[in-house]
Design an enzyme around this catalytic site. Structure first.
Site, mmCIF file in Angstrom:
data_model
loop_
_atom_site.group_PDB
_atom_site.id
_atom_site.type_symbol
_atom_site.label_atom_id
_atom_site.label_comp_id
_atom_site.label_asym_id
_atom_site.label_seq_id
_atom_site.Cartn_x
_atom_site.Cartn_y
_atom_site.Cartn_z
ATOM 1 N N CYS A 94 0.320 3.055 -0.117
ATOM 2 C CA CYS A 94 1.344 3.216 -1.150
ATOM 3 C C CYS A 94 2.689 3.681 -0.568
ATOM 4 C CB CYS A 94 0.840 4.154 -2.249
ATOM 5 S SG CYS A 94 1.774 4.029 -3.799
ATOM 6 N N ARG A 128 5.598 0.786 -14.635
ATOM 7 C CA ARG A 128 4.646 1.163 -13.609
ATOM 8 C C ARG A 128 3.477 0.179 -13.592
ATOM 9 N NH1 ARG A 128 6.028 5.556 -11.132
ATOM 10 N NH2 ARG A 128 4.130 5.464 -9.862
ATOM 11 N N HIS A 194 -5.172 3.427 -3.547
ATOM 12 C CA HIS A 194 -5.564 4.834 -3.540
ATOM 13 C C HIS A 194 -7.060 4.915 -3.816
ATOM 14 C CE1 HIS A 194 -1.557 6.583 -3.449
ATOM 15 N NE2 HIS A 194 -1.172 5.804 -4.446
#
Length: 244
Positions: A94, A128, A194
């Site tokens: 990320c 997002r 993640h």
């Protein structure tokens, strides 16, 4: 045999348990009787990146990336470029993945120049991209599927100097538009995954270990491990995403 692993910026780049990737690599090396030494290098560390076999960089928020800029541009950026060009294995998640590219531009036009080691750039969006997701890596990397969790507003675009790490099967990936996820350049693997990534994707963990050992020793035969529990977690997430 032994691998030396650098955990770069663990003090600010460690969202969603990303540090668990180090624990996973360490355990899989221990199970195989391969020595491992892990060095944490926080902001302000004067230690050189020279001599490491694998570098891990986790994810962080936009604010934390801003905090890193000064430290990066004191010479750490040049060290990263040199290590990458020398074939050191790198896993970047990320914010760490974005950091290896040329720049990050916020949705209101503010630009942060990053390392420039990989031919990619990121532009922030108002929306997002968040949720569990899955992608498949190309056959030359093993052809396995990867499950993870993504949470980013940055839309990453790849230049001709890098290849996608995978094709999105469910979720958003690099930008939610072109179906790509992550980037591969030499022994560098950048991804938005993640979770942490490696415990539920043992094939990916072994790919990194194998690449690092091959660079250091010229060849690497990895003893098979019992990955039943890991694959159960992996397959359950595939099922939830409607792909298994």
């Amino acid at each position: 045999m032994e691998l030396k692993i650098c955990h770069l910026y663990p003090d600010v780049l460690n969202l969603y348990g990303d540090g668990g990737n180090i624990r996973c690599l360490t355990q899989r090396l221990n199970w195989r009787g391969i020595g491992v030494e892990v060095t944490k290098m926080p902001i302000g560390s004067k230690e050189s990146l020279t001599g490491f076999d694998l570098i891990f960089i986790g994810g962080g928020q936009d604010f934390e990336q801003q905090v890193l800029l000064e430290d990066l541009h004191r010479g750490r950026d040049k060290e990263l470029v040199a290590a990458i060009e020398d074939g050191v294995c790198v896993l970047a998640i990320c914010g760490g993945y974005q950091m290896l590219g040329a720049y990050y531009e916020t949705h209101d036009g503010k630009r942060c120049d990053f390392v420039g080691a990989l031919d990619l750039w990121t532009v922030g969006a108002k929306k997002r991209m968040i949720g569990n997701y899955m992608y498949k890596v190309p056959e030359e990397l093993g052809g396995f599927t990867v499950v993870g969790f993504e949470n980013h507003s940055g839309q990453t675009r790849l230049g001709p100097g890098v290849k996608p790490l995978g094709q999105v099967l469910a979720g958003f990936g690099n930008n939610g538009e072109d179906g790509t996820e992550g980037a591969v350049y030499k022994n560098v693997f950048g991804t938005y995954s993640h979770g942490p990534l490696l415990p539920k994707n043992p094939d990916f963990a072994d790919l990194l270990i194998r690449r690092a050992l091959e660079r250091k020793y010229g060849a690497a035969e990895l003893t098979p491990l019992d990955d039943a529990a890991e694959l159960l977690a992996h397959d359950e997430m595939c099922r939830r995403l409607g792909k298994r």
